[in-house]
Design an enzyme around this catalytic site. Structure first.
Site, PDB file in Angstrom:
ATOM      1  N   CYS A  47       0.033  43.384   2.112  1.00 18.73           N
ATOM      2  CA  CYS A  47       0.389  42.612   0.914  1.00 18.73           C
ATOM      3  C   CYS A  47      -0.569  41.424   0.818  1.00 18.73           C
ATOM      4  O   CYS A  47      -0.909  40.828   1.839  1.00 18.73           O
ATOM      5  CB  CYS A  47       1.818  42.045   0.873  1.00 18.73           C
ATOM      6  SG  CYS A  47       3.077  43.247   0.428  1.00 18.73           S
TER       7      CYS A  47
HETATM    8  N1  LIG Z   1       3.765  44.519   2.956  1.00 15.62           N
HETATM    9  C1  LIG Z   1       4.588  43.535   2.635  1.00 15.62           C
HETATM   10  O1  LIG Z   1       4.367  42.376   2.988  1.00 15.62           O
HETATM   11  C2  LIG Z   1       5.814  43.958   1.882  1.00 15.62           C
HETATM   12  C3  LIG Z   1       6.685  42.861   1.342  1.00 15.62           C
HETATM   13  C4  LIG Z   1       8.111  43.319   1.102  1.00 15.62           C
HETATM   14  N2  LIG Z   1       8.800  43.603   2.343  1.00 15.62           N
HETATM   15  C5  LIG Z   1       8.147  44.521   0.186  1.00 15.62           C
HETATM   16  O2  LIG Z   1       8.409  45.601   0.566  1.00 15.62           O
HETATM   17  O3  LIG Z   1       7.912  44.381  -0.972  1.00 15.62           O
END
Ligand SMILES: NC(=O)CC[C@H](N)C(=O)O
Length: 298
Positions: A2
Site C-alpha cells: 500500500c
Molecule cells: N496493504 C495494506 O496496507 C492494506 C491496508 C488494509 N488492511 C486494506 O486491506 O485495505
C-alpha cells in the site's frame, strides 16, 4: 504494501496546485498497490455550503434527474457536479443531514463517499494514474489532501474497499498495514451506533477515530488513543476539516517519511513520493517515530 501520500499546505499560493501535486505523489507510489486508488481533497470550506460526494455503479441511471428530485425534496436550491462514477452535491450547510437522508431514500444504490464543509473523496479500483485522470484530480485546488494506492489484505477489491475511508463529517483516513483486533472493535463500535460499509480493517480505524472525536477529543488526542487501542500494524494518515495527522504503531515496520518547509507538510510511504515537491531540497526530512503522533492544525 500500500502506498500513502499526504500534503498539508501552509502557503496559500500553492492551493491551486494541490490536486496536481498530490496526484503526482500518488502515481509515484503505484507499484506499492495495484488494486485500487483514492484521494481526499479538502477545498475551501468556508461559507454556507456543504458537500456530499456520492458514488454509483450505474451513474447514468442514478445521477440523471437527481438534482431536480433533491431540490424538490429539500425545497431548496442545490447543484450536482458529475465526475464519472462520482458526483458532488453542493447544498446549504444546514441541510446536510436532510440531504444525506434524501439521497438514501431517492437512490438506495448510491453510496456516500464523504460529506462535510470541505472534503471530497474520489476512489475506484484500478491504478492511481487512471483514478486521478477519471476524476480530473490534477485540476483541483485545496488546502490539504490525502491519497492511497491499495494492495488489499483484509477485504475485497471493490470501490467501497478502497481508501480513503470517511466515517465522520470532513474526516478521512488512509492506512498501510493490517489490524488484528478490528473485528472486536467493529462489534463495540456497532454497539455505539456506528455503521459500516465494508469488512475492511481500515474502515474500523476510521470509525474508531470518529467515535473518539465525538467524545470531544481533537484529532491529535484521538490518534494518541489509537496507539493504545488498535492492535496490529499501521501507518495512518488522517485528515479533518482543518487538521492533518500521522501515526505509526509501536513496531513501525511500514515505511514512512515526512518533509516540512515553510510552505507545506508532506507525507510519503517512500521518499520518491516527495522528490518533485517544490523546495524539497531545503526541507526538513525525517522518518516518523514509532507510536508518536504528528499533528498539524490550521
Ligand atoms: N496493504 C495494506 O496496507 C492494506 C491496508 C488494509 N488492511 C486494506 O486491506 O485495505
Amino acid at each position: 504494501m500500500c502506498g500513502i501520500v499526504g500534503l498539508f499546505l501552509k502557503d496559500k499560493s500553492l492551493e491551486p496546485q494541490l490536486g496536481a501535486l498530490l496526484s503526482s505523489m500518488l502515481v509515484t507510489m503505484t507499484d506499492r498497490g495495484p488494486d485500487s486508488a483514492g484521494i481526499a481533497i479538502y477545498g475551501d470550506g468556508d461559507g454556507d455550503k456543504a458537500k456530499i460526494t456520492i458514488q454509483s455503479a450505474d451513474p447514468k441511471k442514478d445521477f440523471v434527474g437527481l438534482e431536480m428530485e433533491l431540490m424538490r425534496t429539500l425545497d431548496s436550491y442545490l447543484s450536482i457536479e458529475v465526475k464519472s462514477t462520482h458526483a458532488v452535491v453542493t447544498l446549504p450547510k444546514d441541510q446536510l443531514d436532510e440531504g444525506r437522508a434524501a439521497i438514501a431514500q431517492l437512490r438506495p444504490d448510491v453510496r456516500i463517499m464523504s460529506s462535510g464543509d470541505a472534503i471530497e473523496i474520489y476512489k475506484e479500483t484500478g491504478l492511481p494514474k487512471d483514478v486521478v485522470s477519471r476524476f480530473s484530480v490534477t485540476s483541483m485546488a485545496g488546502t490539504h489532501g490525502i491519497g492511497h494506492t491499495r494492495m488489499a489484505t483484509e477485504s475485497a477489491v471493490t470501490t467501497l474497499g478502497a481508501h480513503p475511508f470517511s466515517t465522520g463529517s470532513d474526516q478521512c483516513l488512509v492506512h498501510n498495514g493490517s489490524l488484528s483486533n478490528h473485528n472486536n472493535l467493529r462489534r463495540e463500535l456497532k454497539h455505539q451506533g456506528m455503521t459500516f460499509e465494508t469488512e475492511n480493517d481500515s474502515e474500523v480505524a476510521a470509525a474508531y477515530l470518529t467515535a473518539e472525536m465525538a467524545k470531544g477529543k481533537n484529532l491529535g488526542e484521538a490518534l494518541e488513543s489509537a496507539v493504545d487501542d488498535l492492535d496490529g500494524f499501521f501507518t495512518f494518515v488522517v485528515g479533518t476539516k482543518s487538521g492533518f495527522g500521522v501515526v505509526r504503531d509501536a513496531i513501525a515496520c511500514k515505511p514512512a517519511i515526512m518533509a516540512e518547509t515553510d510552505r507545506y507538510v508532506a507525507f510519503g510511504s517512500e521518499y520518491r513520493a516527495l522528490v518533485s515537491l517544490p523546495g524539497i531540497e531545503a526541507a526538513r526530512v525525517w522518518e516518523p517515530e514509532p507510536a508518536t503522533v504528528y499533528f498539524w492544525e490550521r
